[in-house]
Motif scaffolding. Structure first.
Motif, PDB file in Angstrom:
ATOM      1  N   THR A  86      -4.810  -3.507  -8.769  1.00 47.93           N
ATOM      2  CA  THR A  86      -5.469  -2.218  -9.009  1.00 47.93           C
ATOM      3  C   THR A  86      -4.510  -1.217  -9.636  1.00 47.93           C
ATOM      4  N   VAL A  87      -3.262  -1.203  -9.182  1.00 43.80           N
ATOM      5  CA  VAL A  87      -2.265  -0.312  -9.787  1.00 43.80           C
ATOM      6  C   VAL A  87      -2.085  -0.643 -11.256  1.00 43.80           C
ATOM      7  N   ILE A  88      -2.010  -1.929 -11.575  1.00 43.51           N
ATOM      8  CA  ILE A  88      -1.862  -2.346 -12.977  1.00 43.51           C
ATOM      9  C   ILE A  88      -3.065  -1.884 -13.794  1.00 43.51           C
ATOM     10  N   ILE A  96       5.203  11.798   0.614  1.00 44.23           N
ATOM     11  CA  ILE A  96       5.607  10.545  -0.026  1.00 44.23           C
ATOM     12  C   ILE A  96       4.386   9.789  -0.531  1.00 44.23           C
ATOM     13  N   LEU A  97       3.321   9.796   0.246  1.00 45.17           N
ATOM     14  CA  LEU A  97       2.154   8.972  -0.060  1.00 45.17           C
ATOM     15  C   LEU A  97       1.090   9.679  -0.889  1.00 45.17           C
ATOM     16  N   TRP A 108     -12.419  -1.382  -8.933  1.00 44.20           N
ATOM     17  CA  TRP A 108     -11.582  -2.507  -9.366  1.00 44.20           C
ATOM     18  C   TRP A 108     -10.815  -3.113  -8.196  1.00 44.20           C
ATOM     19  N   PHE A 109     -10.549  -2.311  -7.169  1.00 46.02           N
ATOM     20  CA  PHE A 109      -9.894  -2.851  -5.979  1.00 46.02           C
ATOM     21  C   PHE A 109     -10.768  -3.920  -5.339  1.00 46.02           C
ATOM     22  N   ALA A 110     -12.066  -3.667  -5.262  1.00 48.69           N
ATOM     23  CA  ALA A 110     -12.998  -4.637  -4.674  1.00 48.69           C
ATOM     24  C   ALA A 110     -13.026  -5.925  -5.489  1.00 48.69           C
ATOM     25  N   TYR A 111     -12.959  -5.807  -6.815  1.00 46.44           N
ATOM     26  CA  TYR A 111     -12.927  -7.011  -7.646  1.00 46.44           C
ATOM     27  C   TYR A 111     -11.634  -7.796  -7.432  1.00 46.44           C
ATOM     28  N   GLY A 112     -10.542  -7.098  -7.151  1.00 46.45           N
ATOM     29  CA  GLY A 112      -9.301  -7.794  -6.799  1.00 46.45           C
ATOM     30  C   GLY A 112      -9.450  -8.560  -5.502  1.00 46.45           C
ATOM     31  N   HIS A 113     -10.103  -7.958  -4.507  1.00 44.55           N
ATOM     32  CA  HIS A 113     -10.397  -8.651  -3.258  1.00 44.55           C
ATOM     33  C   HIS A 113     -11.209  -9.916  -3.513  1.00 44.55           C
ATOM     34  N   LEU A 114     -12.213  -9.799  -4.364  1.00 44.00           N
ATOM     35  CA  LEU A 114     -13.093 -10.931  -4.645  1.00 44.00           C
ATOM     36  C   LEU A 114     -12.318 -12.090  -5.270  1.00 44.00           C
ATOM     37  N   SER A 115     -11.484 -11.804  -6.232  1.00 42.31           N
ATOM     38  CA  SER A 115     -10.725 -12.848  -6.924  1.00 42.31           C
ATOM     39  C   SER A 115      -9.782 -13.579  -5.975  1.00 42.31           C
ATOM     40  N   VAL A 116      -9.037 -12.813  -5.178  1.00 38.89           N
ATOM     41  CA  VAL A 116      -8.103 -13.417  -4.232  1.00 38.89           C
ATOM     42  C   VAL A 116      -8.855 -14.222  -3.185  1.00 38.89           C
ATOM     43  N   GLY A 117      -9.985 -13.701  -2.733  1.00 39.13           N
ATOM     44  CA  GLY A 117     -10.775 -14.384  -1.723  1.00 39.13           C
ATOM     45  C   GLY A 117     -11.240 -15.756  -2.169  1.00 39.13           C
ATOM     46  N   VAL A 118     -11.666 -15.860  -3.413  1.00 38.62           N
ATOM     47  CA  VAL A 118     -12.124 -17.148  -3.948  1.00 38.62           C
ATOM     48  C   VAL A 118     -11.001 -18.182  -3.916  1.00 38.62           C
ATOM     49  N   PRO A 137       0.816  -1.219   0.000  1.00 39.27           N
ATOM     50  CA  PRO A 137       0.000   0.000   0.000  1.00 39.27           C
ATOM     51  C   PRO A 137       0.849   1.269   0.000  1.00 39.27           C
ATOM     52  N   PHE A 138       2.017   1.199   0.635  1.00 41.82           N
ATOM     53  CA  PHE A 138       2.919   2.352   0.669  1.00 41.82           C
ATOM     54  C   PHE A 138       3.232   2.836  -0.748  1.00 41.82           C
ATOM     55  N   PHE A 139       3.421   1.882  -1.668  1.00 38.75           N
ATOM     56  CA  PHE A 139       3.678   2.253  -3.056  1.00 38.75           C
ATOM     57  C   PHE A 139       2.392   2.453  -3.856  1.00 38.75           C
ATOM     58  N   ALA A 140       1.312   1.794  -3.430  1.00 38.41           N
ATOM     59  CA  ALA A 140       0.056   1.893  -4.180  1.00 38.41           C
ATOM     60  C   ALA A 140      -0.728   3.152  -3.860  1.00 38.41           C
ATOM     61  N   ILE A 141      -0.733   3.572  -2.590  1.00 38.18           N
ATOM     62  CA  ILE A 141      -1.536   4.734  -2.193  1.00 38.18           C
ATOM     63  C   ILE A 141      -1.173   5.992  -2.991  1.00 38.18           C
ATOM     64  N   PRO A 142       0.117   6.285  -3.237  1.00 35.00           N
ATOM     65  CA  PRO A 142       0.412   7.458  -4.079  1.00 35.00           C
ATOM     66  C   PRO A 142      -0.196   7.351  -5.474  1.00 35.00           C
ATOM     67  N   VAL A 143      -0.247   6.152  -6.024  1.00 31.60           N
ATOM     68  CA  VAL A 143      -0.887   5.965  -7.331  1.00 31.60           C
ATOM     69  C   VAL A 143      -2.375   6.273  -7.232  1.00 31.60           C
ATOM     70  N   PHE A 144      -2.998   5.800  -6.143  1.00 30.40           N
ATOM     71  CA  PHE A 144      -4.432   6.049  -5.954  1.00 30.40           C
ATOM     72  C   PHE A 144      -4.713   7.544  -5.779  1.00 30.40           C
ATOM     73  N   THR A 145      -3.975   8.187  -4.872  1.00 34.96           N
ATOM     74  CA  THR A 145      -4.267   9.592  -4.560  1.00 34.96           C
ATOM     75  C   THR A 145      -3.952  10.524  -5.723  1.00 34.96           C
ATOM     76  N   ASN A 146      -3.038  10.126  -6.595  1.00 38.72           N
ATOM     77  CA  ASN A 146      -2.674  10.979  -7.728  1.00 38.72           C
ATOM     78  C   ASN A 146      -3.445  10.669  -9.001  1.00 38.72           C
ATOM     79  N   ASN A 147      -4.181   9.559  -9.030  1.00 44.28           N
ATOM     80  CA  ASN A 147      -4.946   9.196 -10.223  1.00 44.28           C
ATOM     81  C   ASN A 147      -6.460   9.175  -9.984  1.00 44.28           C
ATOM     82  N   TRP A 148      -6.878   8.996  -8.744  1.00 46.75           N
ATOM     83  CA  TRP A 148      -8.297   9.056  -8.419  1.00 46.75           C
ATOM     84  C   TRP A 148      -8.654  10.453  -7.948  1.00 46.75           C
ATOM     85  N   THR A 149      -9.897  10.840  -8.157  1.00 46.15           N
ATOM     86  CA  THR A 149     -10.399  12.046  -7.519  1.00 46.15           C
ATOM     87  C   THR A 149     -10.540  11.766  -6.021  1.00 46.15           C
TER      88      THR A 149
END
Length: 410
Positions: free
Chosen positions: A157-159, A308-309, A170-180, A26-38
């Motif tokens: 989600t970053v990909i 950083i984040l 899409w993050f939630a769909y990633g959770h779903l796939s891994v969970g299965v 998440p340390f590397f993913a959160i900056p991607v989220f905050t800079n690409n999502w509203t």
């Protein structure tokens, strides 16, 4: 099992290592989220992440708590017990699917509802299995699944953000796939050693332990999530995003004790059973000093962590990060002591601090958020965690007569 046996003696080190890896993603993913999502999209993501623990716990009926207690008493019957819990879990899963199809409703946002419910059901099953792996000290296997559940959705989600879409769902769909995938593996392991089929005595034991604990665990999660939902009620998802990001930065501190707590819990339960209080006190003090030093470091470097984040638009929340950090420190102290009531099977006393803390948090948020703005949630959260710690300290010291922090350690 040879590798696992070698890990048992150094479980705290391995838990800390894997928790560090899980936090780095998440340390590397959160900056991607905050800079690409509203901020609105980040707010949806934050609400989703805060409700998943409460939902999975509710759908599991708190059975992951009973897993640890059952293993302490009847370790050789563990897989049969898990088989029974999974049978009940799949019945609940089917009921949730039918309910959602019959009575459509929205949670977080329309695009999140169905996948959120399914992820909640899967995570309920996963938590039971992870509780078994943790209490049985299968460190390697536990951390593999823990990493997969918590980190792979961030990576996927970053990909997707860079290749397909910038929607947070899409993050939630990633959770779903891994969970299965994890649930399928867990089912294979559980069924392999389950033995006889459904047994009422297992269900009776699990409900006897879990049901009294549910109010405590739900209250604990409500304490950590109610502020965000009340901010969303009084303000907008933009304010939710800003507060959630402040909490995310402060939660780096949580890595220092939530990871080692996975080793601390078996340690304190075993030593309570042996009545070895001096040993518990000795390591409780080291543990507390370590977390205190980490908290002070986070306070001094908070602005750097924000940059950083994320980006400069989130610097508006640097003033509330120290407040949240102090609150999390009191929550750490609570986690150290709560194992005493759990060991003595006094589930009402185990539940009471979290219930009181959640009530205090909701009441303070209701009155203070409209008057002082969304940042008041940091102060209400700190006050609530302090209340939770004060109650469990009183219970441990005055009722169980066990002084974990201040008694003699040798």
């Amino acid at each position: 099992m040879g590798i696992i046996s070698k890990l048992k003696g150094k479980s705290g080190v391995y838990y800390l290592f894997f928790e560090g890896v899980v936090k780095l993603v998440p340390f590397f993913a959160i900056p991607v989220f905050t800079n690409n999502w509203t901020k609105e999209e980040f707010g949806k993501f934050s609400l989703y992440m805060s409700i998943i623990p409460v939902l999975s716990l509710t759908l599991s009926l708190g059975q992951n708590v009973s897993v640890k207690r059952f293993y302490i008493d009847y370790p050789r019957q563990m897989r049969g017990f898990l088989f029974n819990l999974y049978a009940v879990g799949f019945i609940v899963f089917a009921a949730v699917i039918l309910l959602e199809l019959a009575l459509p409703f929205d949670i977080v946002a329309p695009e999140y509802t169905r996948v959120l419910l399914y992820v909640g059901c899967l995570f309920a099953l996963i938590e039971m299995y992870l509780s078994y792996l943790q209490i049985s000290k299968q460190v390697l296997l536990y951390n593999i699944f823990y990493f997969a559940r918590n980190s792979l959705p961030y990576i996927s989600t970053v990909i997707i953000i860079f290749t397909l879409s910038d929607r947070s769902v899409w993050f939630a769909y990633g959770h779903l796939s891994v969970g299965v995938v994890i649930v399928l593996f867990a089912m294979k392991d559980v069924i392999r050693g389950a033995g006889a089929g459904f047994r009422k005595k297992y269900l009776k034991f699990s409900l006897g332990i879990a049901l009294p604990v549910i109010p405590a665990v739900v209250s604990a999660f409500l304490l950590s999530m109610s502020d965000r939902y009340m901010i969303a009620y009084f303000y907008t998802k933009t304010e939710v995003a800003e507060y959630s990001f402040a909490y995310t930065v402060a939660s780096i501190l949580s890595m220092t004790f939530l990871a080692t707590n996975k080793a601390w819990q078996p340690f304190i339960l075993e030593n309570l059973k042996r009545k070895n209080l001096p040993r518990i006190r000795k390591y409780a003090r080291y543990y507390t000093l370590f977390v205190l030093a980490a908290m002070l470091f986070m306070i001094l470097t908070r602005k750097l962590w924000v940059l950083i984040l994320s980006n400069e638009s989130y610097l508006v929340i640097t003033d509330i990060i120290p407040v949240i950090l102090v609150g999390l420190f009191f929550y750490f102290l609570y986690t150290v002591l709560s194992n005493v009531a759990f060991y003595h099977k006094k589930m009402f006393l185990f539940s009471l601090p979290a219930i009181i803390g959640a009530v205090v948090n909701i009441a303070l948020n209701y009155f203070m958020l409209p008057l002082y703005g969304y940042k008041a949630a940091a102060w209400t959260t700190a006050a609530s965690y302090f209340t939770e710690f004060a109650v469990i300290f009183g219970i441990t010291y005055f009722i169980f007569k066990e002084d974990i922090f201040f008694g003699r350690s040798s």
